[in-house]
Scaffold this active site. Sequence first.
Site, short mmCIF file in Angstrom:
data_model
loop_
_atom_site.label_atom_id
_atom_site.label_comp_id
_atom_site.label_asym_id
_atom_site.label_seq_id
_atom_site.Cartn_x
_atom_site.Cartn_y
_atom_site.Cartn_z
N ASP A 11 72.49 -24.02 92.55
CA ASP A 11 71.84 -22.80 93.02
C ASP A 11 70.57 -22.60 92.21
O ASP A 11 70.44 -23.11 91.10
CB ASP A 11 72.76 -21.59 92.86
CG ASP A 11 72.13 -20.31 93.41
OD1 ASP A 11 71.67 -20.33 94.56
OD2 ASP A 11 72.08 -19.29 92.69
N SER A 12 69.66 -21.82 92.78
CA SER A 12 68.42 -21.52 92.06
C SER A 12 68.69 -20.66 90.84
O SER A 12 67.85 -20.60 89.93
CB SER A 12 67.44 -20.82 92.99
OG SER A 12 68.00 -19.63 93.50
N GLU A 159 69.78 -9.71 89.19
CA GLU A 159 69.60 -10.59 88.04
C GLU A 159 69.23 -9.81 86.78
O GLU A 159 69.38 -10.32 85.67
CB GLU A 159 68.55 -11.66 88.35
CG GLU A 159 68.99 -12.59 89.47
CD GLU A 159 68.74 -14.06 89.20
OE1 GLU A 159 67.77 -14.37 88.50
OE2 GLU A 159 69.52 -14.89 89.70
N CYS A 193 72.69 -14.36 101.21
CA CYS A 193 72.24 -14.72 99.86
C CYS A 193 73.45 -14.61 98.96
O CYS A 193 74.19 -13.61 99.03
CB CYS A 193 71.13 -13.79 99.39
SG CYS A 193 70.67 -14.05 97.65
N HIS A 195 73.77 -13.98 95.96
CA HIS A 195 73.76 -12.87 95.00
C HIS A 195 74.37 -11.59 95.58
O HIS A 195 74.94 -10.78 94.86
CB HIS A 195 72.31 -12.52 94.61
CG HIS A 195 71.68 -13.45 93.64
ND1 HIS A 195 71.34 -14.75 93.97
CD2 HIS A 195 71.28 -13.28 92.35
CE1 HIS A 195 70.77 -15.32 92.92
NE2 HIS A 195 70.71 -14.46 91.94
#
Length: 273
Positions: A11-12, A159, A193, A195
């Site tokens: 994942d990024s 994040e 997504c 997240h």
Amino acid sequence: MKSKSPIGIFDSGYGGLTVFRAIADKLPQYNYIYLGDNARSPYGDHSFDTIYSYTLECVEWLFALGCELVILACNTASAKALRSIQQLDLPKKYPNKRVLGVIRPTAEVIGNYTKAQHIGVMGTRGTINSKSYLIEINKFSPAVVVHQQSCPMWVPLIENNEHLMPGADFFVKEYVNALLKQSNDIDCILLACTHYPLLLPKLKAILPDHISILTQGEIVANSLVNYLNRHPEMDSQLGKMGQKQFFTSGDPAAFNAQASVFFGEELKSLKMH
């Protein structure tokens, strides 16, 4: 060493850990290597070429560590890099290795979750602008109407661990309202997504009861079970000692502190080298 091959999960940043958690719960016996490209995240606003370049670099790094199978647990990478890697790079350089994404498994089953045949897709700008979900869902459920909404502020909030704070309410409501204005018939929202599951408490609080919220972890985990059942030649190469390793291109200490929020347990990572 092929018999010891781990499954690579990329994942990024941190979001793929929500998918990894679901996979590890479903298939605890396998060995895994997780790589988060935290030094260059988020991917959502990068160009197609940049995302492809970054993703391929990370996939090749996982290949070098012995992974025969890599899962892009990242919607943006799946949308903008997966097809090129599968069609251009694997046949030429890695004909026996496989890279899978998160968009197709979701598109295959999402039609089962809507009665009104109207779904909402919420994702990063990169995922939404790629139209990957529109294309893939149309293949499997052509009667389903897809309404899309990009949510550029959600990943930064998550994040920075601000996603459950009162200040996040504005951006959660703003994007949800923008999506629901597109149609009164939406009865299922896909969080496109990895997240976004961390926003579930706020989303459930503001969405009407008749709208279901779909996250990708369990869908991708079930798809992987199915894939390994259909490809015993791949399954036979995978190590099954229940080992998990975590790597980040960023600062391991920072990764460890944040990653536990996504993975649900304390973990120790190493620096990508």
